[in-house]
Write a protein that holds these residues in place. Structure first.
Motif, short mmCIF file in Angstrom:
data_model
loop_
_atom_site.label_atom_id
_atom_site.label_comp_id
_atom_site.label_asym_id
_atom_site.label_seq_id
_atom_site.Cartn_x
_atom_site.Cartn_y
_atom_site.Cartn_z
N GLY A 1 37.82 -3.02 37.85
CA GLY A 1 36.41 -2.38 37.70
C GLY A 1 35.56 -3.12 38.58
N LEU A 2 36.07 -4.09 39.24
CA LEU A 2 35.22 -5.10 40.20
C LEU A 2 35.91 -5.19 41.45
CD1 LEU A 2 34.20 -7.67 37.70
CD2 LEU A 2 32.67 -6.30 38.81
N GLN B 1 33.75 -9.06 34.68
CA GLN B 1 34.64 -8.00 34.16
C GLN B 1 34.68 -8.01 32.70
OE1 GLN B 1 38.77 -8.20 36.02
NE2 GLN B 1 39.61 -7.78 34.08
N GLN C 1 32.28 -8.52 30.73
CA GLN C 1 31.04 -7.59 30.44
C GLN C 1 31.26 -5.96 30.64
OE1 GLN C 1 27.71 -8.91 32.78
NE2 GLN C 1 27.48 -10.73 30.92
N GLN C 2 32.03 -5.71 31.75
CA GLN C 2 32.22 -4.21 32.10
C GLN C 2 33.51 -3.48 31.38
OE1 GLN C 2 32.63 -2.56 35.93
NE2 GLN C 2 30.64 -3.68 36.69
N ARG C 3 34.58 -4.66 31.44
CA ARG C 3 35.73 -4.01 30.65
C ARG C 3 36.12 -5.12 29.61
NH1 ARG C 3 39.16 -0.39 33.13
NH2 ARG C 3 40.25 -0.99 31.24
#
Lengths: 883, 222
Positions: A160-161, A214, A216-218
């Protein structure tokens, strides 16, 4: 008063009888005490060994949203903790590196970070192979996949990054990857998860910087674990108790952190495996220890009973003079008490002297209730041997009958019922039943906590033992009672012209002699079976260690740092008898990555032993010959044969890493056979092929491993090798002694040396006692008969003929029957306990020296007994007066 | 003067706890003598018998066997002994017990025939295959006497040979013994409480408190 008088008379006039009974009790008590002490010590050492082998005791995964510091505090409160560190995990979509003008890409991987001080407290988790430990570390297999070395750059594809690039500082090995990357919180019966093929280890701060976004996002792609080491000294010494303690503490932690953390109790699992080892130890104790105890008890009873006829006559005289049953039993009890107490004191004292218990466990061990039970058993045995016959005679036999020995008694009931043959048939039946299950005595499936023991398997050797003993009694009874030609043949060397009269005399003492032969045969059988089993076990333990280590000394390298590069220096070592290189590569069989061993089939046996049992359906020599004749031949595992339905000669394509372009390419091999075991190979599937072919097809003739045979002590050779390779920390030197020590989870970890050392020592003692002591006590009871012979003119050689004839019958009968029975029993034990051996033995190992010593001691004890029977000059008249 | 088979000079025998079983006993047994040794129980009869038979050694004095040979060859060839208590070898039959001295002397082939003949002369032939434990006390003593005579010894020492026999059987038994020894020159020394037996012996030794207090009539005179 009367009892004291009686006791004084017995001690004065019948001291050998009392001494013999005490000796019998002492042997039993000493044996049982030694076993109790050994088991206590063995349990303690088993826990300590198992505990030291676990890299991380607890892995506690913090559930997303929970407070890591609170979890850490809960860990510290749940059990005494020696060290606790945090480990961060992040999923990565893959890694990428540019090497040799080509881009290498891997599949999904893991990026982990270890907090400060982790390597110091958990040194077994990570081992530096090359480069520096400060910075980004790449796992060995990942480095091979990406073809990177220290200094190269690797791109991490975050989820995701955007990808990030890091520079490799060092290459590491993660020996405990299975545990390090285990999925915490899975059900116990779930299949084990394979560790990731691709791993990077980042410094703590770098990981935070790169993967906090990452997280935080996933958040589902990152994890935090606490790794804890418990204070092992606080654990109970008994593995079962230790297991309960650790699992209890783990459950306590789970309760404290319910909903906030998941606990992986590695230590508890390990102790569960040790619990199984303890179960195996108790299984072996049943097979080997219990028969020894039973033999000792039987021998004690036989020894104390050998003076029974005289006691019976004495008690008959008392009854004639009006003594009640109660009085007779009381007098017997007095004699029994003296014998039993003396025997217990001496037996326990001797056992404690020869089996010192180390502090601080000494007092705890001495308070073991089992020791009290042993003392009570000794007391019970002593009393039973004296009181039971007295009670029986008082109630069932007339005074007249008691005063005479009945040497024309009919055959005992067991003989008339053919019990010996029935028991042997039963032994055969139960053995066949065990064989039909493949000799699976102990079942401990991987991943399943429950275990089971097929106790029915013990019935076969037990029935064999008893049945053989009774058969010995039948056969020897037939030979002696019928004054057979065989008896006369045996007696002729010592009796000479007196053979007819001596054999006639012995034929009327068949019951006594038969018991003596049977007891001697039983003791010799037990000694022989224990010694053969022990020798076979030790031989297989060495084979197992050799399989694990590969040879006396093995140097484990990698493709980047192959041990074979130092062949010349290793060959030059003075203690090196043989040095052979061996490839260790990896090959894909379908989607399955397996170890591949490349060997020179013509030379490999110079440095290692290949047993026929390693290969299926053919001998080791046959397989090596086939491999030499088939350059592209390959040996695979049975599982691979099943998975791919292979037939002999089929082509199988394996994907091997090519050193020229660092890519995996299919290479055709021809299937020529199945390998079950191979030196250094894992328990999983593996492949064995010709090193020359592998080298040609992969463009690399590097030999990652080197196997070495030592001229003398392998440990000394290992020290020399370590000295030569001091500058290459990536090369791991291991000697067979270390391997033997490290074999932890299988039965070979259980130190049976202690148990068998006790048993082998006592076996010899019991064999000597069965032969010599019983003979001596019998002679002591019949001193008058020998005095009569002397009085009517028998010369010393003629007296010797009578006594030596008895001794010879005991020796020949006891040893011949005992060795046959012992060998048969050992064969059965080895078959039934096939699961103990890894790999199973091809043949029994016979400890000739021990057997020779035992035979010598039996003969010496008989000689001593014979010497004791000779009437002393000047005492003939006194002995003639002895009624 | 008949040849002396055994000569005892100043014989003494002390046991433990100061028991003096014999004191200063001078005795002589000549060829063909018939001696009854009498005296109360504990007077030393058995002890003297054992010493004369070479089963025991005196603690004082000397004993010699000038008419029999060296000490090692006394039994079973020259001296036959019947003991006071049952003395048959328990694991051999009656025939084997009686023939045992012949076997020990190296004549196994003649053991059984000689034994059977002797047993028949004592009226014990039906006991041949029995074991000692199957015999009565009297039968055991008679078998023991047969064993003592099987080698035709020069000296027979018997300790209470009729002690367990009724008077009629004792008389028959002793008649048989004397009959077998008649004219052989074999000396017979019998320790006995049986006056009927003592009366049939030519010489009487009286023992009292370990001393041989009288020998009457003297053997030479007899």
């Amino acid at each position: 008063m009367m009892m004291l008088l009686w006791l004084r008379g017995v001690l004065t006039r019948r001291f050998p009888r009392v001494l013999g009974a005490a000796a019998g009790v002492a042997v039993t008590v000493a044996l049982l005490t030694s076993m109790v002490l050994f088991l206590a010590n063995a349990s303690a050492s088993m826990t300590a060994r198992a505990v030291s082998a676990v890299p991380v005791d607890w892995q506690v995964q913090v559930i997303s949203g929970a407070d890591p510091e609170a979890i850490g505090k809960a860990i510290a409160e749940a059990a005494p903790i020696k060290a606790a560190h945090r480990v961060r995990y992040a999923d990565a979509a893959g890694f990428e590196a540019l090497a040799g003008g080509t881009t290498q890409t891997t599949g999904p991987g893991q990026v982990i970070a270890l907090d400060e001080g982790y390597s110091k407290d958990f040194p077994a988790e990570i081992r530096l192979l090359s480069g520096s430990a400060d910075g980004v570390l790449v796992a060995q297999q990942t480095a091979a996949n990406l073809h990177v070395r220290p200094g190269d750059k690797v791109s991490i594809k975050r989820i995701g990054l955007p990808a990030v690039e890091v520079t490799i500082a060092g290459v590491v090995d993660l020996p405990d990857a299975d545990s390090l990357f285990q999925a915490v919180g899975l059900p116990a019966q779930a299949a084990p998860q394979a560790p990731p093929d691709n791993v990077l280890v980042l410094p703590w701060r770098d990981w935070q910087q790169l993967f906090s976004p990452q997280a935080q996002q996933r958040p589902d792609t990152v994890r935090l674990q606490w790794h804890a080491r418990l204070a092992h000294k606080a654990l109970p010494s008994d593995p079962v108790q230790a297991h309960l303690s650790v699992t209890g503490a783990a459950r306590n932690l789970e309760a404290r952190t319910a909903g906030q953390a998941l606990v992986a109790d590695n230590l508890g699992s390990r102790l569960a495996a040790v619990r199984e080892d303890a179960l195996y130890a108790s299984v072996l104790f049943l097979f080997l220890g219990l028969p020894g105890a039973a033999l000792a008890i039987a021998l004690t009873y036989a020894v104390t009973s050998s003076g029974g006829q005289r006691r019976r006559m004495e008690q008959a005289l008392l009854r004639v003079r009006g003594a009640t049953t109660r009085t007779i039993l009381s007098l017997s009890a007095v004699e029994a008490a003296v014998s039993a107490i003396a025997g217990i004191a001496f037996g326990m004292g001797a056992a404690l002297f020869f089996n010192p218990v180390s502090a601080p466990d000494r007092y705890a061990t001495l308070r073991d209730p089992a020791l009290l039970l042993v003392a009570l058993l000794g007391l019970l045995l002593g009393f039973a041997a004296f009181l039971l016959p007295a009670w029986r005679d008082a109630h069932w036999i007339t005074v007249g009958a008691a005063q005479h020995a009945d040497s024309r008694a009919r055959a005992p009931l067991w003989q008339r019922l053919w019990l010996d043959l029935l028991l042997l048939a039963g032994a055969g039946l139960f053995f066949w039943l065990s064989a039909s299950t493949g000799y699976k005595i102990v079942l401990a499936p991987e991943g399943v906590a429950a275990t089971s023991v097929d106790y029915k398997a013990f019935i076969a050797p037990a029935l064999l033992w008893v049945g053989m003993t009774l058969l010995v009694m039948r056969l020897s009874g037939m030979m002696i009672a019928h004054n057979s030609g065989l008896l006369r043949v045996i007696l002729t060397p010592v009796a000479g012209p007196l053979t007819p009269i001596v054999s006639a005399a012995l034929s009327r003492q068949s019951e006594r002699l038969t018991i003596g032969i049977a007891m001697t045969a039983l003791a010799v059988s037990f000694a022989a079976s224990t010694a053969i089993f022990n020798a076979t076990y030790n031989a297989q333990a060495r084979v197992d260690a050799e399989l694990t280590n590969g040879s006396d000394v093995t140097i484990f390298g990698t493709s980047d740092v192959p041990a074979g590069a130092h062949l010349a220096a290793l060959t030059a070592l003075t203690d090196a008898l043989a040095v052979e290189p061996m490839q260790h590569r990896f090959a894909y069989v379908g989607a399955d990555l397996q170890d591949l061993y490349g060997i020179d089939p013509g030379r490999i046996e110079r440095a290692t032993t290949l047993s026929d049992a390693y290969f299926s359906g053919t001998s080791a020599a046959g397989v090596l010959g086939q491999l030499a004749a088939t350059p592209d031949g390959v040996l695979v595992s049975e599982e691979t044969v099943q998975d791919f339905q292979l037939q002999q000669g089929d082509t199988i394509n394996l994907r091997l890493l090519d050193a020229r372009d660092h890519q995996y390419h299919p290479v055709a091999f021809r299937f020529i056979g199945v390998a079950r075991e191979f030196p250094t190979a894992p328990k999983d599937s593996f492949l064995v092929a010709n090193a020359a072919y592998v080298a040609r097809m992969t463009g690399s003739d590097a030999s990652e491993y080197v196997l070495m045979r030592a001229k003398g002590n392998p440990a000394e050779l290992a020290r020399q090798v370590a000295s030569v390779l001091a500058l290459y920390p990536a090369l791991k030197v291991s000697d067979i002694g270390q391997a033997a020590h490290l074999i932890g989870s299988s039965l070979t970890a259980v130190d049976l040396r202690g148990l068998t050392r006790i048993e082998l020592g006592f076996s010899v003692l019991m064999a000597a006692a069965a032969a010599g002591l019983m003979l001596a006590l019998g002679f002591a009871e019949r001193r008058r008969a020998f005095a009569i012979l002397d009085a009517i003119g028998a010369r010393p050689p003629q007296l010797a003929a009578f006594v030596w004839s008895e001794g010879l019958v005991i020796i020949v009968g006891g040893l011949v029957f005992g060795l046959i029975s012992g060998t048969l029993t050992a064969w059965m034990l080895v078959k039934l306990l096939t699961g103990v051996f890894d790999p199973p033995p091809q043949a029994l190992s016979v400890p000739w020296l021990y057997l020779a010593i035992m035979l010598g001691l039996v003969v010496a004890s008989v000689a001593a007994a014979v010497r004791s029977a000779r009437p002393s000059p000047g005492l003939v008249a006194e002995q003639l007066r002895d009624l | 003067m008949s040849d002396a088979l055994v000569l005892g000079k100043g014989l003494g025998r002390d046991f433990r706890r100061g028991v003096a079983a014999l004191r200063d006993v001078h005795c002589r047994v000549v060829s063909g003598a018939r001696i009854a040794m009498v005296g109360p129980s504990g007077s030393g009869k058995t002890t003297l018998l054992h010493i004369l038979g070479g089963l025991d050694k005196p603690t004082a004095g000397t004993v010699e066997w000038p008419g029999l040979g060296p000490f090692d060859e006394l039994r079973p060839r020259w001296i036959g002994i019947v003991f006071q208590s049952p003395s048959l070898f328990p694991a051999l039959t009656v025939v084997q017990n009686v023939g045992l001295p012949l076997v020990l002397a190296g004549h196994p082939a003649s053991a059984e025939p000689a034994a059977k003949a002797l047993l028949a002369s004592f009226g014990l032939d039906e006991l041949g295959d029995k074991l000692p434990e199957e015999l009565s006390g009297g039968q055991s003593q008679r078998v023991a006497m047969a064993r003592a005579l099987v080698m035709k010894p020069k000296l027979v020492l018997a300790d209470e040979p009729t002690g367990q026999l009724d008077s009629i059987t004792a008389q028959f038994f002793f008649d048989t013994v004397l009959e077998r020894l008649e004219g052989t020159g074999t000396a017979l020394v019998v320790a006995t409480h049986d006056e009927a037996v003592a009366a049939r012996m030519a010489t009487r030794w009286t023992m009292d408190h370990g001393r041989l207090v009288s020998e009457w009539p003297r053997q030479d005179a007899a």
